[in-house]
Design a protein around this motif. Structure first.
Motif, PDB file in Angstrom:
ATOM      1  N   PRO A 134       0.818  -1.209   0.000  1.00  0.00           N
ATOM      2  CA  PRO A 134       0.000   0.000   0.000  1.00  0.00           C
ATOM      3  C   PRO A 134       0.857   1.267   0.000  1.00  0.00           C
ATOM      4  CG  PRO A 134      -0.119  -1.103   2.130  1.00  0.00           C
ATOM      5  CD  PRO A 134       0.798  -1.915   1.273  1.00  0.00           C
TER       6      PRO A 134
ATOM      7  N   ASP B  90      -4.154   4.815  12.473  1.00  0.00           N
ATOM      8  CA  ASP B  90      -4.867   3.895  13.368  1.00  0.00           C
ATOM      9  C   ASP B  90      -4.333   3.996  14.799  1.00  0.00           C
ATOM     10  OD1 ASP B  90      -6.729   3.011  11.582  1.00  0.00           O
ATOM     11  OD2 ASP B  90      -5.726   1.100  11.131  1.00  0.00           O
TER      12      ASP B  90
ATOM     13  N   LEU C  12       2.681   1.399   7.196  1.00  0.00           N
ATOM     14  CA  LEU C  12       1.781   1.043   6.088  1.00  0.00           C
ATOM     15  C   LEU C  12       1.939  -0.421   5.690  1.00  0.00           C
ATOM     16  CD1 LEU C  12       2.054   4.200   3.780  1.00  0.00           C
ATOM     17  CD2 LEU C  12       0.097   3.512   5.179  1.00  0.00           C
TER      18      LEU C  12
ATOM     19  N   ARG D 168       1.956  -2.966   7.339  1.00  0.00           N
ATOM     20  CA  ARG D 168       1.134  -3.902   8.109  1.00  0.00           C
ATOM     21  C   ARG D 168      -0.278  -4.033   7.536  1.00  0.00           C
ATOM     22  NH1 ARG D 168       4.222  -5.227  12.345  1.00  0.00           N
ATOM     23  NH2 ARG D 168       2.619  -6.702  12.973  1.00  0.00           N
ATOM     24  N   TYR D 169      -0.563  -3.286   6.453  1.00  0.00           N
ATOM     25  CA  TYR D 169      -1.921  -3.295   5.887  1.00  0.00           C
ATOM     26  C   TYR D 169      -1.913  -3.880   4.484  1.00  0.00           C
ATOM     27  CZ  TYR D 169      -3.048  -0.287   9.796  1.00  0.00           C
ATOM     28  OH  TYR D 169      -3.218   0.210  11.049  1.00  0.00           O
ATOM     29  N   ARG D 170      -3.136  -4.184   4.010  1.00  0.00           N
ATOM     30  CA  ARG D 170      -3.282  -4.653   2.632  1.00  0.00           C
ATOM     31  C   ARG D 170      -3.965  -3.581   1.796  1.00  0.00           C
ATOM     32  NH1 ARG D 170      -6.607  -9.746   4.170  1.00  0.00           N
ATOM     33  NH2 ARG D 170      -7.358  -8.023   5.437  1.00  0.00           N
TER      34      ARG D 170
ATOM     35  N   ASP E  27      -7.614  -1.812   2.442  1.00  0.00           N
ATOM     36  CA  ASP E  27      -7.915  -1.517   3.846  1.00  0.00           C
ATOM     37  C   ASP E  27      -8.139  -0.008   4.018  1.00  0.00           C
ATOM     38  OD1 ASP E  27      -7.487  -4.146   4.403  1.00  0.00           O
ATOM     39  OD2 ASP E  27      -5.564  -3.871   5.458  1.00  0.00           O
ATOM     40  N   THR E  28      -8.993   0.342   4.964  1.00  0.00           N
ATOM     41  CA  THR E  28      -9.171   1.756   5.283  1.00  0.00           C
ATOM     42  C   THR E  28      -8.544   2.033   6.649  1.00  0.00           C
ATOM     43  OG1 THR E  28     -11.173   1.927   3.969  1.00  0.00           O
ATOM     44  CG2 THR E  28     -10.869   3.595   5.673  1.00  0.00           C
ATOM     45  N   VAL E  29      -7.693   3.057   6.709  1.00  0.00           N
ATOM     46  CA  VAL E  29      -7.031   3.407   7.976  1.00  0.00           C
ATOM     47  C   VAL E  29      -7.433   4.817   8.391  1.00  0.00           C
ATOM     48  CG1 VAL E  29      -5.029   1.896   7.654  1.00  0.00           C
ATOM     49  CG2 VAL E  29      -4.968   4.229   6.741  1.00  0.00           C
TER      50      VAL E  29
ATOM     51  N   ASP F  50     -10.181   9.350   6.669  1.00  0.00           N
ATOM     52  CA  ASP F  50     -10.278   7.904   6.424  1.00  0.00           C
ATOM     53  C   ASP F  50      -9.633   7.642   5.075  1.00  0.00           C
ATOM     54  OD1 ASP F  50     -11.612   7.302   8.751  1.00  0.00           O
ATOM     55  OD2 ASP F  50     -13.571   7.836   7.880  1.00  0.00           O
TER      56      ASP F  50
ATOM     57  N   GLU G 161      -8.436   5.084   2.200  1.00  0.00           N
ATOM     58  CA  GLU G 161      -8.489   3.734   1.640  1.00  0.00           C
ATOM     59  C   GLU G 161      -7.175   3.495   0.922  1.00  0.00           C
ATOM     60  OE1 GLU G 161     -11.799   2.804  -0.981  1.00  0.00           O
ATOM     61  OE2 GLU G 161     -10.730   1.006  -1.659  1.00  0.00           O
ATOM     62  N   LEU G 162      -6.408   2.521   1.402  1.00  0.00           N
ATOM     63  CA  LEU G 162      -5.059   2.309   0.883  1.00  0.00           C
ATOM     64  C   LEU G 162      -5.098   1.734  -0.528  1.00  0.00           C
ATOM     65  CD1 LEU G 162      -3.350   0.970   4.112  1.00  0.00           C
ATOM     66  CD2 LEU G 162      -3.143   3.238   3.096  1.00  0.00           C
TER      67      LEU G 162
END
Ligand SMILES: [Zn+2]
Length: 610
Positions: free
Chosen positions: A501, A540, A553, A555-557, A560-562, A576, A578-579
């Motif tokens: 991401p 987050d 970053l 740690r996310y796919r 995902d929304t952070v 918000d 969205e990655l």
């Protein structure tokens, strides 16, 4: 206007002396033997040729006064650059001080360790007498405090000596004002490297401490670059366009830049980019430094002699608009690295990797889809040279995209003529018609127009390149480089996207804060409403610092929304996000063995054997 009283060969006289090293002041005296009877006008340029931005050098004049035959006379300021002296029967002299504390290649710099100046910062233009010979006495700072601390200072410049030994203080001469301001001057205790290129003496003066500098390697590598370029423009005679050439190099901890002149260049570089004795590997930094030298040296032909029509002559009072910098900067950027591979300093794989890096850089900015290189050139004064946080989304570089235009044309001509013609032939034709005699005494010094340049490609190649040129120069679509590469057995392949991401932003470190330097159009940050200047606080609920954004970053796919917290004008804001993945297309560029005919064309292009 020329003086009526004394039509004989007069000269405009200057003396320049480092007057106060700690206050960074040069003291200049200008003497005009036959000033304008209506009151002599003098001015400093608003810009320096080669750097397309209004800089108003006259703002660095600290004190100025005029004397007529030794008696003080009034000097009236006319505008931000110009003065008019009161009527004077006899010799008019103007005394002034110039504040010199700009550590760049564009202005002037003076302290206890060295002095550097461009004539655009120090020498007032005498209106109406610009075509007279201009003599400059360059004086040492020796008598400042009575010590001999400056006894070892020398002078490096491509100005011709009048009454001075090489590298010594004394008087130097230029044929006219245009020439005077085209030879920057360095003074101090520099290291001097000398070599010959096709019989012409070349030197590099290196200012700044560089322990264990490999001077022999530097001389050998520069010689290869210079000889390659001389032979490119004059394959039959190998005749260089100047009698000698000087590289003035200022070494600092972290710096990079250069400015071209007719027989010299002023450079600034990082200490760690220069080669160390006993370390023969080609570092990326040294390769970059050689590329810089190669770039500025190529300008000796391309822009210092082959020039856009509007630069012949320059109007130094205001912006000089040209759509042709894609040729003068872009083509120079193409040849700077190409010369390195042709000179055997880098290999084919490295060179193609460098092309990929340039291409991927151009593809990263959406500005390329909005601005053509011709428009970028025209607006250089207000856009390319004054880039802000929106530049990636609004501006295309006539350097990098211009170099891709050169590449595309070169590949197309080589493939279309089975290797009988190339961009080298176009450059040689430009040189013969517009460049070679530019400074010859009888030549009018005419520049080249846009229409003339464009007609030349078809004439020299025998192909119909107009539509391609139109698309490349005045269009905003990406260039058809993959097809052009294929014909020279080069594969341009898209890089598979890592499933990583990205916010698609550029960040900058401010203390321990992570600030957004720019937000790329169409990316995740743009869609969420983040803005350049926002200081990221947390993702987050985890703190963002200047160095951990990528790790957080990771740690996310994608998808995902952070929750992103950021300060804007010290107010906490929530976003918000969205990655998404990095949306820019990126490529690798690699040589292939087949087709055989293509591989042969490629080897001729890069002058490689294996
Ligand atoms: Zn350049």
């Amino acid at each position: 206007m020329v003086s009526r009283r004394q039509p004989a060969r007069q000269t405009i006289q200057y003396s320049i002396r480092p007057a106060d090293l700690a206050l960074h002041l040069f003291e200049v005296t200008l003497t005009i033997a036959s000033p304008d009877a209506d009151g002599q006008i003098v001015s400093l340029p608003a810009w320096i040729p080669g750097s397309y931005m209004i800089r108003e050098f006259a703002r660095n004049i600290v004190r100025i006064r005029a004397e007529c035959e030794g008696r003080k006379v009034r000097l009236t300021k006319l505008d931000k650059h110009s003065w008019r002296a009161a009527r004077c029967e006899g010799a008019l002299s103007i005394h002034y001080q110039v504040y010199a504390w700009d550590l760049s290649v564009r202005a002037a710099h003076l302290d206890q360790t060295h002095g550097f100046f461009n004539g655009t910062s120090t020498f007032l233009q005498v209106h109406g007498q610009e075509m007279l010979p201009h003599v400059v006495e360059i004086l040492p700072p020796s008598d400042i405090d009575g010590s001999d601390a400056y006894a070892n200072w020398r002078v490096a410049t491509s100005l011709r000596e009048l009454k001075a030994r090489r590298h010594r203080f004394g008087s130097y001469i230029a044929d006219n004002y245009d020439e005077l301001i085209d030879h920057p001057v360095e003074m101090g205790e520099f290291q001097l490297i000398r070599f010959e290129a096709h019989g012409v003496p070349h030197e590099m003066a290196i200012t700044g401490r560089v322990p264990n500098l490999d001077t022999a390697r530097l001389a050998a590598d520069l010689k290869k670059i210079c000889e390659q370029q001389i032979a490119l423009f004059e394959p039959a005679t190998k005749r260089a366009p100047m009698e000698r050439y000087v590289f003035l190099t200022m070494v600092v901890g972290d710096g990079y830049g250069g400015l071209e002149h007719r027989a010299s260049t002023a450079l600034i570089c990082s200490r760690n980019d220069l080669p160390v004795k006993g370390q023969p590997a080609m570092s990326e930094g040294y390769r970059g430094f050689l590329g810089l030298c190669s770039h500025e040296y190529f300008h000796t032909w391309n822009v210092k002699r082959i020039k856009p029509a509007v630069f012949a002559p320059y109007d130094l009072r205001q912006e000089n608009y040209t759509p042709l910098l894609w040729l003068f900067e872009g083509f120079t950027s193409y040849y700077d690295d190409l010369v390195l591979v042709r000179a055997g300093l880098i290999d084919e794989k490295t060179y193609l990797g460098m092309l990929a890096k340039t291409l991927n850089g151009v593809l990263r900015g959406s500005g390329r889809l909005k601005q053509s290189v011709a428009d970028s050139s025209f607006d250089a004064w207000t856009k390319y040279y004054r880039q802000d946080e929106n530049a990636p989304n609004a501006v295309v570089s006539y350097y990098t995209k211009g170099s891709l235009v050169a590449l595309l044309l070169d590949l197309t001509i080589r493939a279309g003529t089975q290797g009988k013609r190339s961009l080298d032939d176009v450059m040689r034709a430009l040189w013969r018609r517009y460049g070679r005699d530019f400074y010859a005494p009888v030549h009018a010094g005419r520049g080249v127009t846009e229409a003339e340049v464009e007609a030349l490609f078809d004439e020299i190649s025998g192909l119909s390149l107009k539509p391609l040129l139109e698309r490349a120069v005045r269009g905003t679509k990406d260039l058809p480089l993959a097809e052009a590469f294929e014909k020279l057995a080069v594969a341009m392949a898209p890089i598979a996207k890592p499933a990583k991401p990205s916010l698609e932003v550029r960040t900058r470190k401010e203390g321990s804060d992570c600030k957004l330097a720019s937000v790329h159009e169409g990316g995740a940050a743009h869609h969420a409403g983040l803005s350049a200047g926002d200081a990221l606080v947390a993702i987050d609920g985890l703190r963002v610092t200047a160095s951990n954004l990528d790790a957080l970053l990771a740690r996310y796919r994608i998808g995902d929304t952070v929750a992103v917290h950021a300060f804007r004008r010290d107010e906490l804001m929530n976003f918000d996000v969205e990655l998404k993945t990095d949306s820019a297309s990126q490529y690798t560029i690699e040589a292939r063995d087949k087709p055989l005919a293509g591989a042969k064309l490629r080897k001729a292009w890069l002058k490689v054997r294996s």
